[in-house]
Scaffold this active site. Structure first.
Site, PDB file in Angstrom:
ATOM      1  N   ARG A  51     -32.531  -5.242 -13.649  1.00  0.00           N
ATOM      2  CA  ARG A  51     -33.377  -4.092 -14.009  1.00  0.00           C
ATOM      3  C   ARG A  51     -34.427  -4.440 -15.072  1.00  0.00           C
ATOM      4  NH1 ARG A  51     -30.906  -3.432 -10.344  1.00  0.00           N
ATOM      5  NH2 ARG A  51     -29.301  -1.889  -9.895  1.00  0.00           N
ATOM      6  N   GLU A 106     -32.463   1.662 -19.526  1.00  0.00           N
ATOM      7  CA  GLU A 106     -33.133   1.131 -18.338  1.00  0.00           C
ATOM      8  C   GLU A 106     -34.470   1.872 -18.167  1.00  0.00           C
ATOM      9  OE1 GLU A 106     -30.543   1.131 -14.843  1.00  0.00           O
ATOM     10  OE2 GLU A 106     -32.260   1.710 -13.615  1.00  0.00           O
ATOM     11  N   SER A 152     -29.746   6.293 -13.518  1.00  0.00           N
ATOM     12  CA  SER A 152     -28.997   5.711 -14.641  1.00  0.00           C
ATOM     13  C   SER A 152     -29.927   5.481 -15.829  1.00  0.00           C
ATOM     14  CB  SER A 152     -28.369   4.380 -14.225  1.00  0.00           C
ATOM     15  OG  SER A 152     -27.365   4.642 -13.271  1.00  0.00           O
TER      16      SER A 152
HETATM   17  C1  LIG Z   1     -31.697  10.289  -8.810  1.00  0.00           C
HETATM   18  C2  LIG Z   1     -32.159   8.883  -9.153  1.00  0.00           C
HETATM   19  C3  LIG Z   1     -31.433   7.796  -8.709  1.00  0.00           C
HETATM   20  C4  LIG Z   1     -31.840   6.496  -9.014  1.00  0.00           C
HETATM   21  N1  LIG Z   1     -31.111   5.433  -8.552  1.00  0.00           N
HETATM   22  C5  LIG Z   1     -31.534   4.187  -8.812  1.00  0.00           C
HETATM   23  C6  LIG Z   1     -30.820   3.053  -8.309  1.00  0.00           C
HETATM   24  O1  LIG Z   1     -29.824   3.166  -7.608  1.00  0.00           O
HETATM   25  N2  LIG Z   1     -31.263   1.820  -8.631  1.00  0.00           N
HETATM   26  C7  LIG Z   1     -32.365   1.630  -9.395  1.00  0.00           C
HETATM   27  O2  LIG Z   1     -32.735   0.474  -9.634  1.00  0.00           O
HETATM   28  N3  LIG Z   1     -33.070   2.671  -9.888  1.00  0.00           N
HETATM   29  C8  LIG Z   1     -32.681   3.933  -9.609  1.00  0.00           C
HETATM   30  N4  LIG Z   1     -33.404   4.990 -10.111  1.00  0.00           N
HETATM   31  C9  LIG Z   1     -34.543   4.730 -11.012  1.00  0.00           C
HETATM   32  C10 LIG Z   1     -35.912   4.584 -10.323  1.00  0.00           C
HETATM   33  O3  LIG Z   1     -35.929   5.258  -9.068  1.00  0.00           O
HETATM   34  C11 LIG Z   1     -36.291   3.118 -10.133  1.00  0.00           C
HETATM   35  O4  LIG Z   1     -36.349   2.434 -11.361  1.00  0.00           O
HETATM   36  C12 LIG Z   1     -37.655   2.977  -9.423  1.00  0.00           C
HETATM   37  O5  LIG Z   1     -37.866   1.623  -9.143  1.00  0.00           O
HETATM   38  C13 LIG Z   1     -38.825   3.508 -10.234  1.00  0.00           C
HETATM   39  O6  LIG Z   1     -39.937   3.570  -9.362  1.00  0.00           O
HETATM   40  P1  LIG Z   1     -41.137   4.576  -9.652  1.00  0.00           P
HETATM   41  O7  LIG Z   1     -42.170   4.354  -8.619  1.00  0.00           O
HETATM   42  O8  LIG Z   1     -40.647   5.965  -9.786  1.00  0.00           O
HETATM   43  O9  LIG Z   1     -41.621   4.011 -11.043  1.00  0.00           O
HETATM   44  P2  LIG Z   1     -42.105   4.848 -12.328  1.00  0.00           P
HETATM   45  O10 LIG Z   1     -40.948   5.591 -12.888  1.00  0.00           O
HETATM   46  O11 LIG Z   1     -43.324   5.615 -12.003  1.00  0.00           O
HETATM   47  O12 LIG Z   1     -42.453   3.656 -13.319  1.00  0.00           O
HETATM   48  C14 LIG Z   1     -41.422   2.839 -13.858  1.00  0.00           C
HETATM   49  C15 LIG Z   1     -42.064   1.649 -14.562  1.00  0.00           C
HETATM   50  O13 LIG Z   1     -42.703   0.835 -13.587  1.00  0.00           O
HETATM   51  C16 LIG Z   1     -44.082   0.661 -13.925  1.00  0.00           C
HETATM   52  N5  LIG Z   1     -44.848   0.623 -12.678  1.00  0.00           N
HETATM   53  C17 LIG Z   1     -44.836   1.541 -11.674  1.00  0.00           C
HETATM   54  N6  LIG Z   1     -45.643   1.138 -10.685  1.00  0.00           N
HETATM   55  C18 LIG Z   1     -46.161  -0.058 -11.074  1.00  0.00           C
HETATM   56  C19 LIG Z   1     -47.059  -0.990 -10.471  1.00  0.00           C
HETATM   57  N7  LIG Z   1     -47.604  -0.768  -9.273  1.00  0.00           N
HETATM   58  N8  LIG Z   1     -47.379  -2.120 -11.163  1.00  0.00           N
HETATM   59  C20 LIG Z   1     -46.830  -2.349 -12.368  1.00  0.00           C
HETATM   60  N9  LIG Z   1     -45.981  -1.519 -12.997  1.00  0.00           N
HETATM   61  C21 LIG Z   1     -45.658  -0.382 -12.340  1.00  0.00           C
HETATM   62  C22 LIG Z   1     -44.434   1.868 -14.772  1.00  0.00           C
HETATM   63  O14 LIG Z   1     -45.544   1.590 -15.625  1.00  0.00           O
HETATM   64  C23 LIG Z   1     -43.153   2.067 -15.554  1.00  0.00           C
HETATM   65  O15 LIG Z   1     -43.095   1.194 -16.661  1.00  0.00           O
HETATM   66  C24 LIG Z   1     -33.014   6.293  -9.797  1.00  0.00           C
HETATM   67  C25 LIG Z   1     -33.760   7.398 -10.229  1.00  0.00           C
HETATM   68  C26 LIG Z   1     -33.346   8.685  -9.902  1.00  0.00           C
HETATM   69  C27 LIG Z   1     -34.189   9.845 -10.362  1.00  0.00           C
END
Ligand SMILES: Cc1cc2nc3c(=O)[nH]c(=O)nc-3n(C[C@H](O)[C@H](O)[C@H](O)COP(=O)(O)OP(=O)(O)OC[C@H]3O[C@@H](n4cnc5c(N)ncnc54)[C@H](O)[C@@H]3O)c2cc1C
Length: 306
Positions: A174, A292, A222
């Protein structure tokens, strides 16, 4: 300081908004306003915007905001939301899939399963974009994003587009460290062909997940990384923190590593609960829980004083 386009800025209600509440764009449903919020229409629009952006203006990329705590005072600078502009997926053959950073991971999972490519079902457990998954090394069901990455396409703060490879990054659980001031435009993933998988299996994994996690409520999944050899949820539960509340933020009764917005939480409530959980677990078990979730923006006081 509000971010301005050098051309004077055209206030297009869909693409470019000023003082946009980030609570609309995060899965916790909290967060103050971004000075400027830009949702490019397509890749060319995105690259043109970056090329002309004042280098002095801070810029943050977001996907679906599912791992992001934006503080109540909002974000000074520009927030770039790429889920529409970079949502393509393409089969390059021989197990290679090219996915844009804005593509939802759940769509990628289904696309791969239909093509009998894997392991890719784990992407169905991640409610974010491919870009967010690359930034976080997101993973679920034993799979991790970077295990499948062959190369990524990135853009620098100056607007230079280049291809990079896993060796250019320090990738951990992560956690990903790469060249500064670059963002992901997309990735080429390499999967095994004729992989034994099915939509039924994918659905079973998601159902299993739903039984253990409070998926219908506003959260960021998480909150803490699992410490080596243990589980954050186990430690938080053992510390007696299930159901503990700070304002409208509550440690989930269903899964102790989830913090829920029970309806009227502020980002400050969530952040103070994060700190409380860290302090309690440290005091009771001597373990430092590392968040995380990514935290950005200014506290509410900073906005008020501005
Ligand atoms: C109900 C729920 C369940 C989840 N389960 C999991 C799981 O099982 N496993 C897991 O790993 N995560 C889980 N997550 C967390 C989350 O979904 C992941 O971390 C996901 O990868 C975040 O993606 P996002 O597009 O929403 O990123 P965002 O939340 O929009 O951004 C997260 C970070 O990534 C950066 N970022 C986003 N896009 C880019 C890009 N194109 N280039 C560079 N940086 C970028 C942002 O600046 C920020 O720092 C869960 C979340 C929820 C709400």
């Amino acid at each position: 300081m509000a971010a301005q386009r050098k051309d004077g800025g055209n206030r297009d209600a869909d693409r470019l908004r000023l003082a946009e509440p980030m609570a609309r764009h995060t899965s916790w449903r909290v967060g103050g306003a971004a000075d400027t919020w830009f949702r490019p229409a397509n890749r060319a629009d995105l690259l043109a915007f970056i090329a002309q952006l004042d280098p002095g203006v801070p810029a943050y990329w977001i996907g679906l905001g599912s791992n992001l705590l934006v503080r109540d005072g909002g974000v000074r600078g520009v927030v770039i939301a790429v889920q529409d502009a970079l949502g393509d997926v393409e089969d390059l053959g021989q197990g290679r899939i090219r996915a844009g950073a804005g593509l939802a991971c759940t769509i990628l999972a289904r696309y791969c399963v239909r093509k009998q490519l894997g392991p890719a079902e784990f992407f169905a457990g991640i409610p974010g974009t491919v870009g967010g998954a690359l930034a976080m090394n997101a993973g679920a069901f034993g799979g991790e994003t970077w295990q499948q990455v062959e190369s990524v396409e990135v853009v620098s703060r100056e607007g230079i587009v280049r291809r990079r490879f896993p060796a250019d990054y320090k990738v951990a659980y992560r956690h990903v460290i790469g060249p500064r001031d670059e963002w992901f435009l997309g990735a080429d993933f390499l999967f095994t062909e004729n992989y034994a998988t099915s939509m039924d299996r994918l659905k079973a994994l998601v159902d299993e997940r739903r039984a253990k996690q409070p998926l219908g409520l506003p959260s960021c999944g998480s909150v803490f990384r699992n410490p080596p050899g243990d589980y954050a949820a186990r430690l938080i539960e053992a510390a007696g923190l299930k159901g503990y509340a700070s304002g409208g933020a509550v440690v989930s009764e269903k899964h102790a590593n989830f913090i829920i917005n029970a309806g009227d939480a502020s980002a400050a409530d969530i952040e103070s609960l994060i700190t409380h959980v860290q302090n309690t677990v440290k005091a009771q078990f001597g373990v430092e829980l590392v968040p995380e979730v990514h935290i950005i923006g200014e506290p509410a006081e900073a906005r008020d004083e501005a």
